[in-house]
Design an enzyme around this catalytic site. Structure first.
Site, PDB file in Angstrom:
ATOM      1  N   TYR A 115     -11.719  -4.062   6.978  1.00 54.94           N
ATOM      2  CA  TYR A 115     -10.279  -3.842   7.535  1.00 54.94           C
ATOM      3  C   TYR A 115     -10.563  -2.739   8.805  1.00 54.94           C
ATOM      4  O   TYR A 115     -10.131  -2.893   9.665  1.00 54.94           O
ATOM      5  CB  TYR A 115      -9.406  -3.671   6.448  1.00 54.94           C
ATOM      6  CG  TYR A 115      -8.152  -2.980   7.121  1.00 54.94           C
ATOM      7  CD1 TYR A 115      -7.120  -3.767   7.274  1.00 54.94           C
ATOM      8  CD2 TYR A 115      -7.864  -1.707   7.340  1.00 54.94           C
ATOM      9  CE1 TYR A 115      -5.907  -3.632   7.954  1.00 54.94           C
ATOM     10  CE2 TYR A 115      -6.653  -1.132   7.896  1.00 54.94           C
ATOM     11  CZ  TYR A 115      -5.799  -2.140   8.318  1.00 54.94           C
ATOM     12  OH  TYR A 115      -4.449  -1.792   8.927  1.00 54.94           O
ATOM     13  N   HIS A 116     -11.087  -1.787   8.192  1.00 56.41           N
ATOM     14  CA  HIS A 116     -11.128  -0.591   9.232  1.00 56.41           C
ATOM     15  C   HIS A 116     -12.304  -0.761  10.608  1.00 56.41           C
ATOM     16  O   HIS A 116     -12.187  -0.195  11.276  1.00 56.41           O
ATOM     17  CB  HIS A 116     -11.745   0.875   8.576  1.00 56.41           C
ATOM     18  CG  HIS A 116     -10.694   1.263   7.608  1.00 56.41           C
ATOM     19  ND1 HIS A 116     -10.849   0.809   6.273  1.00 56.41           N
ATOM     20  CD2 HIS A 116      -9.300   1.940   7.820  1.00 56.41           C
ATOM     21  CE1 HIS A 116      -9.512   1.398   5.676  1.00 56.41           C
ATOM     22  NE2 HIS A 116      -8.491   2.174   6.483  1.00 56.41           N
ATOM     23  N   HIS A 129      -9.511   9.232  10.850  1.00 57.55           N
ATOM     24  CA  HIS A 129      -9.100   8.253  12.117  1.00 57.55           C
ATOM     25  C   HIS A 129      -9.597   8.677  13.292  1.00 57.55           C
ATOM     26  O   HIS A 129      -8.786   9.215  14.046  1.00 57.55           O
ATOM     27  CB  HIS A 129      -7.923   7.829  11.876  1.00 57.55           C
ATOM     28  CG  HIS A 129      -7.513   6.882  10.872  1.00 57.55           C
ATOM     29  ND1 HIS A 129      -6.633   7.260   9.800  1.00 57.55           N
ATOM     30  CD2 HIS A 129      -7.668   5.617  10.592  1.00 57.55           C
ATOM     31  CE1 HIS A 129      -6.593   6.331   8.814  1.00 57.55           C
ATOM     32  NE2 HIS A 129      -7.081   4.971   9.331  1.00 57.55           N
ATOM     33  N   LYS A 179     -11.056  17.178  15.737  1.00 53.80           N
ATOM     34  CA  LYS A 179     -10.251  16.692  14.556  1.00 53.80           C
ATOM     35  C   LYS A 179     -10.048  17.720  13.640  1.00 53.80           C
ATOM     36  O   LYS A 179     -10.910  17.520  12.594  1.00 53.80           O
ATOM     37  CB  LYS A 179     -11.059  15.411  14.127  1.00 53.80           C
ATOM     38  CG  LYS A 179     -11.472  14.252  15.259  1.00 53.80           C
ATOM     39  CD  LYS A 179      -9.991  13.354  15.341  1.00 53.80           C
ATOM     40  CE  LYS A 179      -9.472  12.766  13.802  1.00 53.80           C
ATOM     41  NZ  LYS A 179      -8.523  12.151  14.047  1.00 53.80           N
ATOM     42  N   TYR A 231       0.890  -1.035  -0.147  1.00 50.10           N
ATOM     43  CA  TYR A 231       0.023   0.012  -0.015  1.00 50.10           C
ATOM     44  C   TYR A 231       0.724   1.167   0.022  1.00 50.10           C
ATOM     45  O   TYR A 231       1.457   1.643   0.942  1.00 50.10           O
ATOM     46  CB  TYR A 231      -0.733  -0.115   1.209  1.00 50.10           C
ATOM     47  CG  TYR A 231      -1.864   1.002   1.436  1.00 50.10           C
ATOM     48  CD1 TYR A 231      -2.705   1.455   0.245  1.00 50.10           C
ATOM     49  CD2 TYR A 231      -1.982   1.897   2.397  1.00 50.10           C
ATOM     50  CE1 TYR A 231      -3.735   2.493   0.362  1.00 50.10           C
ATOM     51  CE2 TYR A 231      -2.904   2.710   2.635  1.00 50.10           C
ATOM     52  CZ  TYR A 231      -3.825   3.141   1.654  1.00 50.10           C
ATOM     53  OH  TYR A 231      -4.798   4.056   1.761  1.00 50.10           O
ATOM     54  N   ASP A 252      -8.399  14.118   8.622  1.00 50.16           N
ATOM     55  CA  ASP A 252      -7.884  12.935   9.074  1.00 50.16           C
ATOM     56  C   ASP A 252      -9.291  12.348   9.713  1.00 50.16           C
ATOM     57  O   ASP A 252      -9.874  12.818  10.753  1.00 50.16           O
ATOM     58  CB  ASP A 252      -7.032  13.135  10.230  1.00 50.16           C
ATOM     59  CG  ASP A 252      -6.741  11.853  10.899  1.00 50.16           C
ATOM     60  OD1 ASP A 252      -7.035  10.882  10.451  1.00 50.16           O
ATOM     61  OD2 ASP A 252      -6.124  11.936  12.205  1.00 50.16           O
TER      62      ASP A 252
END
Length: 670
Positions: free
Chosen positions: A169-170, A544, A538, A15, A542
């Site tokens: 995945y996340h 996350h 935040k 990746y 981003d």
């Protein structure tokens, strides 16, 4: 054993993408020369969220976590001298998946490729963006329409392309248990397949072609037996759903096809050399079982918890795959777990519990309804909080973090600033200048006409891919394509899941949280306020948000009033909220590398607003040199992944509030 009798190895990817299209192209060609057999493109956050590099929210984010692609010229340079007809390319892109696929197809056409032979994947899974990664743009309904249109288009025009990579995945990174990971991914698949079926764009007799091109992208954690069983459970449930719900008779079309990136959440900043064996164990979870083996594997680098990996670090991860595939005898045998009573019992348990949760979600109206109600997000926040609590208590052991912390000096990290790659801070200005030159030199009339056509198509019910392809050919930019659709579809802010998360750590007398609660209460009393107020912000793009959410939940449980408005805020918006809510502390969470620009901006704006008694703390993947600079600029404290004790962090926040307000220190263990 004759080499021809071996199974073919999985696709090996890394990746990758950073700085500019030119720099990323050079990296791709080096990796391919080292034996990588496919490409996995990391796009930067402005590209993922539909902003051009010169947008205010893109500041500090351009080229940080991936490559910026603002128009057709960037895509040309990204794949220069890489024949796309021969390549298998995975593009991790969701809200703007249709746009990036259109750019990719046009570049392939310009190379003279037969587009019916293009192979690869667009992730194109918006549900997990609402739940974990945060790169959504549009509301759920229009987003599902874009996904549906891409699937219908590719089935008819790019038959070897995987139009969606349903991504659990996340979800695991956001705290999902194996059951949640299976159930939420399968619920997403059901929502997508129902939408394609009901759109009328694909006749019923071709639904098998649709199912055959659906792929999944999963996470593999360090509990590799459980993770391997999870993959076997995935294959059984997918076979059942596609056969019973959609009537797919051909077993080849029902095959569960997945790629994997092994777990980055479990990689540690402390003793990062331990990440190598973690990565190996996680890779084994998705390769040992032949009947549930990944079709493509990409491994993180040992130093991802420290910052951006260097090409050498990526090469190390590629070599791990190559040793397993080419030096071991793994590919010479059938499934080595067939007949195992232990494995069968665990798989059966996962199947039963996952099907029950899928049924519950269907009763709620399906995945989209469960997103909009906040159910899925609150479940993930709760699961993640429980996991963090197990780590803090020592019940779940992390070597080098909460046990066996003593270590010899590591030659790998003797020069921390040299152990990762950094992006030139002047890179963003160069990318913005190139964007302006592109706009100045294009056929403006054609570009604007194509955008109007796109808007008209979006206001109707037809497939949007052809209008998007014309935008790509006309020189439209990523931001312009996205804003045209924003004008029609609107934007969306997903539920944060914080308010609905239950208490994960108790505050019984004598516990660390009880001591912190006492500090919070006493400090609030001394300041003459009902509650201490913490703003968790935040800034930038981003998405996350897992760490920010866990800080918000624990601060709430410690007695704070928490102001958390979710992701994607400008420094100006954060400061306005801090002033309006009269907060006692501002906490900024950034994992994308934009801290060096955005955190000082927040500090400066607070000072200009006359707020000089509110401490600012920062958390994220922040290299030591950057952390020192932030403290020098006025940040009260910097927390990185090595600071795993959330209750302790909350205690430190109280200490900083007291210090900023010139209150005597409280000698209370946190």
């Amino acid at each position: 054993m004759n080499e021809r009798q071996k199974d073919r190895p999985w696709l090996m990817r890394t990746y990758a993408g950073h700085s500019t299209a030119e720099a990323s192209n050079a990296l791709y060609r080096r990796n391919l020369a080292k034996g990588q057999t496919g490409l996995s493109v990391a796009f930067d956050l402005p590209t993922q969220t539909g902003y051009d590099p010169d947008h205010i929210l893109a500041r500090g984010e351009v080229g940080r976590v991936g490559v910026p692609v603002a128009h057709l010229g960037d895509m040309r340079r990204l794949f220069q001298d890489i024949p796309l007809e021969e390549m298998n390319t995975s593009m991790t892109i969701n809200a703007s998946a249709m746009w990036l696929l259109a750019l990719y197809q046009v570049v392939a056409e310009e190379q003279g490729a037969d587009v019916t032979r293009l192979q690869g994947t667009t992730q194109n899974d918006i549900v997990k963006e609402y739940l974990s990664r945060g790169t959504y743009v549009f509301p759920p309904g229009p987003s599902l329409r874009l996904t549906t249109d891409v699937i219908a288009y590719t089935v008819n025009h790019l038959p070897k392309w995987n139009p969606i990579n349903i991504c659990s995945y996340h979800l695991q990174e956001a705290g999902a248990t194996p059951v949640q990971e299976i159930a939420y991914a399968m619920s997403t698949a059901i929502a997508v397949l129902d939408a394609v079926r009901d759109s009328g764009q694909v006749p019923q007799e071709r639904m098998g072609d649709v199912v055959a091109r659906i792929s999944f992208f999963v996470n593999a954690g360090v509990r590799f037996v459980e993770e391997m069983c999870k993959m076997r459970a995935f294959t059984r449930i997918w076979d059942k759903v596609t056969r019973e719900r959609y009537g797919i008779e051909d077993p080849r079309q029902r095959r569960f096809r997945y790629g994997v990136q092994v777990n980055s959440l479990g990689l540690t900043e402390a003793q990062p050399e331990n990440n190598v064996q973690r990565i190996v164990l996680e890779m084994l979870a998705v390769t040992l079982s032949k009947d549930a083996r990944a079709r493509a594997v990409q491994l993180p680098a040992w130093n991802e918890a420290l910052g951006l990996p260097r090409p050498w670090d990526q090469q190390w991860s590629l070599r791990i795959q190559q040793v397993l595939a080419h030096e071991s005898d793994l590919l010479e045998y059938g499934d080595i777990f067939d007949g195992s009573h232990v494995i069968e019992a665990k798989v059966a348990e996962l199947v039963e519990r996952s099907l029950a949760e899928i049924g519950h979600i269907q009763e709620m109206g399906g995945a989209m309804a469960a997103v909009e109600s906040g159910y899925l997000k609150s479940q993930l926040v709760s699961s993640h909080a429980e996991r963090r609590a197990r780590i803090e208590s020592g019940e779940e052991k992390i070597i080098g973090v909460n046990c066996y912390e003593g270590t010899e000096p590591s030659p790998l990290t003797s020069d921390l600033d040299g152990a990762i790659m950094t992006v030139d801070p002047e890179n963003e200005a160069r990318v913005v200048t190139a964007l302006h030159e592109w706009r100045d030199n294009r056929d403006e009339v054609r570009a604007q006409r194509s955008l109007e056509t796109l808007k008209a198509a979006a206001a109707g019910t037809g497939n949007l891919m052809e209008a998007t392809l014309e935008c790509a050919r006309a020189g439209v930019t990523t931001g312009e394509w996205s804003w045209a659709l924003r004008d029609v579809f609107g934007e969306f802010r997903a539920p944060t899941g914080v308010s609905g998360a239950p208490v994960a750590v108790t505050a019984e007398p004598g516990t660390p949280l009880a001591e912190v609660r006492r500090k919070v209460t006493q400090t609030a009393g001394e300041l003459g306020t009902g509650k201490l107020r913490l703003l968790v912000g935040k800034p930038g793009l981003d998405g996350h948000s897992n760490g920010a959410e866990q800080i918000a939940v624990r601060a709430r449980d410690a007695g704070f009033e928490v102001v958390y408005q979710g992701i994607r805020l400008t420094p100006e918006q954060i400061v306005s909220a801090a002033v309006a809510e009269d907060v006692h502390c501002v906490g900024l969470s950034i994992l994308s590398g934009s801290h060096a620009e955005l955190v000082p901006d927040v500090l400066d704006r607070l000072r200009r607003a006359g707020v000089d008694d509110v401490p600012v703390i920062a958390g994220g993947i922040i290299p030591p040199a950057d952390a020192a600079k932030l403290v020098e600029s006025g940040v009260a404290a910097v927390f990185t992944p090595k600071d795993f004790g959330i209750t302790e962090i909350i205690g430190r926040i109280v200490d900083e509030i007291r210090r900023a307000n010139k209150l005597d220190p409280l000698e209370v263990a946190a």
